[in-house]
Design a protein around this motif. Structure first.
Motif, PDB file in Angstrom:
ATOM      1  N   VAL A 270       4.680  -1.137  12.112  1.00  0.00           N
ATOM      2  CA  VAL A 270       4.968  -2.045  11.005  1.00  0.00           C
ATOM      3  C   VAL A 270       5.150  -1.276   9.692  1.00  0.00           C
TER       4      VAL A 270
ATOM      5  N   ASP B  72      -4.004 -12.755   5.801  1.00  0.00           N
ATOM      6  CA  ASP B  72      -3.507 -11.389   5.988  1.00  0.00           C
ATOM      7  C   ASP B  72      -2.023 -11.444   6.358  1.00  0.00           C
TER       8      ASP B  72
ATOM      9  N   VAL C 149      -8.845  -4.301  10.539  1.00  0.00           N
ATOM     10  CA  VAL C 149      -9.257  -3.932   9.179  1.00  0.00           C
ATOM     11  C   VAL C 149     -10.059  -5.058   8.526  1.00  0.00           C
TER      12      VAL C 149
ATOM     13  N   VAL D  97       0.019  -8.469  14.078  1.00  0.00           N
ATOM     14  CA  VAL D  97       0.725  -7.212  14.316  1.00  0.00           C
ATOM     15  C   VAL D  97       1.226  -7.070  15.757  1.00  0.00           C
TER      16      VAL D  97
ATOM     17  N   GLY E 168      -3.066   0.134   0.686  1.00  0.00           N
ATOM     18  CA  GLY E 168      -2.462  -0.400   1.908  1.00  0.00           C
ATOM     19  C   GLY E 168      -3.083  -1.726   2.280  1.00  0.00           C
ATOM     20  N   GLY E 169      -2.788  -2.165   3.507  1.00  0.00           N
ATOM     21  CA  GLY E 169      -3.295  -3.453   3.968  1.00  0.00           C
ATOM     22  C   GLY E 169      -4.801  -3.441   4.173  1.00  0.00           C
ATOM     23  N   SER E 170      -5.343  -2.298   4.544  1.00  0.00           N
ATOM     24  CA  SER E 170      -6.802  -2.229   4.726  1.00  0.00           C
ATOM     25  C   SER E 170      -7.513  -2.585   3.429  1.00  0.00           C
TER      26      SER E 170
ATOM     27  N   HIS F 127      -6.216  -8.495  12.498  1.00  0.00           N
ATOM     28  CA  HIS F 127      -6.251  -7.024  12.482  1.00  0.00           C
ATOM     29  C   HIS F 127      -7.682  -6.530  12.250  1.00  0.00           C
TER      30      HIS F 127
ATOM     31  N   HIS G 122       4.545  -1.330   1.752  1.00  0.00           N
ATOM     32  CA  HIS G 122       4.895  -0.168   2.583  1.00  0.00           C
ATOM     33  C   HIS G 122       5.227  -0.557   4.027  1.00  0.00           C
ATOM     34  N   LYS G 123       5.329  -1.829   4.262  1.00  0.00           N
ATOM     35  CA  LYS G 123       5.797  -2.248   5.588  1.00  0.00           C
ATOM     36  C   LYS G 123       7.255  -2.726   5.442  1.00  0.00           C
TER      37      LYS G 123
ATOM     38  N   ASP H  10       1.866  -5.883   2.444  1.00  0.00           N
ATOM     39  CA  ASP H  10       2.130  -4.455   2.272  1.00  0.00           C
ATOM     40  C   ASP H  10       3.583  -4.158   1.909  1.00  0.00           C
TER      41      ASP H  10
ATOM     42  N   ASN I 269      -6.913  -6.213   2.216  1.00  0.00           N
ATOM     43  CA  ASN I 269      -7.811  -7.161   2.893  1.00  0.00           C
ATOM     44  C   ASN I 269      -9.244  -7.007   2.414  1.00  0.00           C
TER      45      ASN I 269
ATOM     46  N   GLY J  73       1.499 -13.629  10.424  1.00  0.00           N
ATOM     47  CA  GLY J  73       2.250 -12.693  11.259  1.00  0.00           C
ATOM     48  C   GLY J  73       1.339 -11.608  11.786  1.00  0.00           C
TER      49      GLY J  73
ATOM     50  N   ALA K  45      -0.102  -8.635   5.790  1.00  0.00           N
ATOM     51  CA  ALA K  45       0.250  -7.226   5.532  1.00  0.00           C
ATOM     52  C   ALA K  45       1.617  -6.904   6.115  1.00  0.00           C
ATOM     53  N   TYR K  46       1.813  -7.251   7.377  1.00  0.00           N
ATOM     54  CA  TYR K  46       3.144  -7.091   7.973  1.00  0.00           C
ATOM     55  C   TYR K  46       4.008  -8.334   7.710  1.00  0.00           C
TER      56      TYR K  46
HETATM   57  C1  LIG Z   1      -1.518  -7.595  10.071  1.00  0.00           C
HETATM   58  C2  LIG Z   1      -2.028  -6.296   9.528  1.00  0.00           C
HETATM   59  N1  LIG Z   1      -3.067  -6.297   8.689  1.00  0.00           N
HETATM   60  C3  LIG Z   1      -3.555  -5.163   8.163  1.00  0.00           C
HETATM   61  C4  LIG Z   1      -3.018  -3.947   8.493  1.00  0.00           C
HETATM   62  C5  LIG Z   1      -3.585  -2.688   7.896  1.00  0.00           C
HETATM   63  O1  LIG Z   1      -2.695  -2.229   6.945  1.00  0.00           O
HETATM   64  P1  LIG Z   1      -2.653  -0.699   6.474  1.00  0.00           P
HETATM   65  O2  LIG Z   1      -2.333   0.077   7.696  1.00  0.00           O
HETATM   66  O3  LIG Z   1      -1.593  -0.691   5.459  1.00  0.00           O
HETATM   67  O4  LIG Z   1      -3.984  -0.358   5.927  1.00  0.00           O
HETATM   68  C6  LIG Z   1      -1.929  -3.888   9.349  1.00  0.00           C
HETATM   69  C7  LIG Z   1      -1.356  -2.589   9.734  1.00  0.00           C
HETATM   70  O5  LIG Z   1      -0.831  -2.414  10.797  1.00  0.00           O
HETATM   71  C8  LIG Z   1      -1.410  -5.093   9.871  1.00  0.00           C
HETATM   72  O6  LIG Z   1      -0.348  -5.109  10.679  1.00  0.00           O
END
Ligand SMILES: Cc1ncc(COP(=O)(O)O)c(C=O)c1O
Length: 523
Positions: free
Chosen positions: A114, A296, A216, A271, A170-172, A214, A327-328, A325, A175, A269, A298-299
């Motif tokens: 992603v 969430d 995270v 992952v 990032g997504g981590s 996810h 960056h996705k 994100d 969240n 959505g 992120a993707y």
């Molecule tokens: C749905 C979802 N949430 C959170 C994350 C974590 O994001 P990141 O890898 O940018 O920390 C991802 C990453 O694959 C994701 O797909």
């Protein structure tokens, strides 16, 4: 640690000088004009010398087979050098050895992850941010566009303008920020301040989320002291979405037992399959009980830009926090997430960073219209009270640059196109007798497998698909990933890469069919 290789010696050639530095008698050699061992000028020459190699890399010619580990590991696996090798040695190592062997996630046939590699302007802006806007703070053009990019994204994604946002790594972390706000909200309802006093007095915190959430999110629960085991995992309904009836049951049960519902987490959505949870219904449950609703995305948050699926996201004003994100799907450089929150003041209480002595004066400063230090809330700036960073790169510069380059419509068109690609894969999987569709795409992910007519043994089919994926990776043309859908091992194609084109959809199907036929016969 393996012995130093010949190549290493060629690139450094400095071991014999060690004793000079050890004796303290001589300073390390300095580049001309620099007060330090690190060169501080000659940027044009340095970057210019790398650009042809970077450009060649970005054409993704050849195949991944050209990058076996044995080709690069010995070049790098060395002990800490006592003396520097000098700028040219590093630049030539980058140019000649490392760049050509880089991570080919931006390859047009790559549909595994992603994240992807940045588009051209995003990469250029990233470099600009590193050099010209080396911190996001202080009111300056980088700071201003960072804040502007947040507000553009809030608008693009349909949130009320009263919502606030901050770029994260990032997504981590996005969240984590959302879940930190949830913890604060749950504590304040009981007259507590979890950010100040911890959560000892918060009785049995609970978070509700589907098994597709996810990891995270559970890690954020660990970091925040809520604990990973506080998750109440919801079952999936027939469409693989969080079961809202069960959500209601679990909350009623927890409230009756005196536990504390901290957050309901929805997936915009997931992952694995890109399925969007029933967000509007989950938001309604959250509202009924005044529980924080974190989403969430992120993707898949970007998926709402496709008007054909936008309704699945419900009213964004009903979310309390959101992770997405850049960056996705936006193809910003990795290291660019975004947390959006309904309540900036609550978020500040959750992530307050007390000013240091050096910092107090600046924080109180007023905007003088010229060069005032980061005046909170005025014009640009933002605040470090909305996240976990203090010093931070100007992440928003690349986001601003992409949005300025392609506009909202460019991004909408990308999302529609990629969602179409996933639908095309699904249509081909349904049409071909040897393929089996495992998840009907809602967004840009399609999961399917090769299944020769007459094959019923699940384990044998899994093995065959693993072998197909292995061969695909060796060939390096079509590069999907794997996942599990239910019990089945699935080939998973995820389209977020701006370089993916229609021909790669056809190529993926043809490659899987070709390899499947060959490997099934070998079996
Ligand atoms: C749905 C979802 N949430 C959170 C994350 C974590 O994001 P990141 O890898 O940018 O920390 C991802 C990453 O694959 C994701 O797909």
């Amino acid at each position: 640690m393996p012995a130093m290789t010949d190549l290493h010696a060629r690139h450094t050639g400095l071991r014999s000088h060690r004793s000079v530095v050890d004796s303290g008698l001589a300073a390390p050699p300095r580049p001309p004009g620099s007060p330090d061992a690190a060169s501080t000028d000659g940027l044009e020459e340095a970057i210019g010398s790398l650009l042809p190699a970077l450009d060649a890399f970005n054409r993704f010619e050849g195949s991944d087979r050209s990058v076996p580990r044995s080709a690069w590991l010995p070049l790098l696996d060395e002990t800490l050098p006592e003396e520097g090798a000098g700028a040219e040695a590093v630049l030539s190592l980058l140019r000649d050895e490392l760049i050509p062997r880089g991570l080919r996630v931006g390859h047009p046939g790559f549909t595994s992850w992603v994240t992807t590699s940045p588009s051209t302007v995003a990469a250029a802006a990233h470099l600009t941010a590193a050099v010209s806007f080396a911190q996001r703070w202080w009111l300056q053009p980088g700071n201003f566009v960072d804040v502007l990019a947040v507000s553009w994204l809030i608008e693009l994604l349909g949130f009320p303008t009263s919502f606030v946002g901050t770029f994260t790594s990032g997504g981590s972390t996005a969240n984590l920020v959302g879940m930190g706000a949830a913890r604060q909200h749950a504590g304040e309802k009981l007259g507590l301040d979890p950010a100040a006093e911890g959560i000892e007095r918060l009785p049995s915190p609970r978070v509700y989320a589907s098994p597709e959430t996810h990891h995270v999110v559970t890690r954020a629960m660990g970091v925040l002291g809520i604990g990973r085991t506080a998750i109440r995992t919801l079952e999936l309904d027939a469409e693989r979405r969080a079961d809202v009836r069960q959500l209601r049951r679990l909350i009623a049960e927890d409230l009756a037992a005196g536990r504390t519902p901290v957050a309901i987490v929805g997936n915009a959505g997931d992952v694995n399959t890109g399925i969007v949870d029933p967000l509007a219904e989950m938001a309604e449950v959250a509202r009924e009980h005044d529980i924080w609703f974190h989403v969430d995305g992120a993707y898949g948050g970007w998926g709402m830009l496709d008007e054909r699926v936008e309704a699945a996201y419900g009213d964004r004003g009903a979310y309390d926090s959101f992770a997405v994100d850049p960056h996705k799907w936006l193809a910003a450089p990795v290291g660019t997430g975004l947390a959006i929150c309904r309540d900036g003041e609550l978020l500040s209480r959750a992530f307050t960073i007390e000013p240091g002595h050096y910092d107090r004066e600046r924080r109180g400063a007023q905007d003088d219209g010229r060069d005032a230090p980061y005046p909170w809330g005025v014009l640009g700036s933002g605040t470090p009270d909305w996240g976990v960073d203090f010093s931070t790169p100007t992440r928003g510069l690349a986001v601003w640059a992409v949005l300025k380059e392609i506009g909202a419509e460019g991004m909408r068109e990308r999302v529609r196109r990629h969602n179409d690609f996933a639908r095309l894969v699904a249509a081909r999987a349904e049409e071909e007798p040897e393929l089996e569709l495992l998840s009907q795409p809602q967004l840009s992910i399609c999961c399917f497998r090769y299944r020769p007519p007459g094959w019923d043994d699940g384990e044998r089919i899994d093995q065959l698909n693993m072998a197909i994926l292995h061969e695909l990776r060796l060939e390096g043309r079509s590069l999907p990933s794997s996942t599990r859908v239910g019990d089945a091992y699935a080939i998973r194609a995820c389209f977020i890469n701006p370089r993916n084109d229609r021909e790669h959809v056809d190529m993926l199907i043809e490659d899987v069919l070709r390899l499947g036929r060959r490997l099934a016969t070998d079996d």
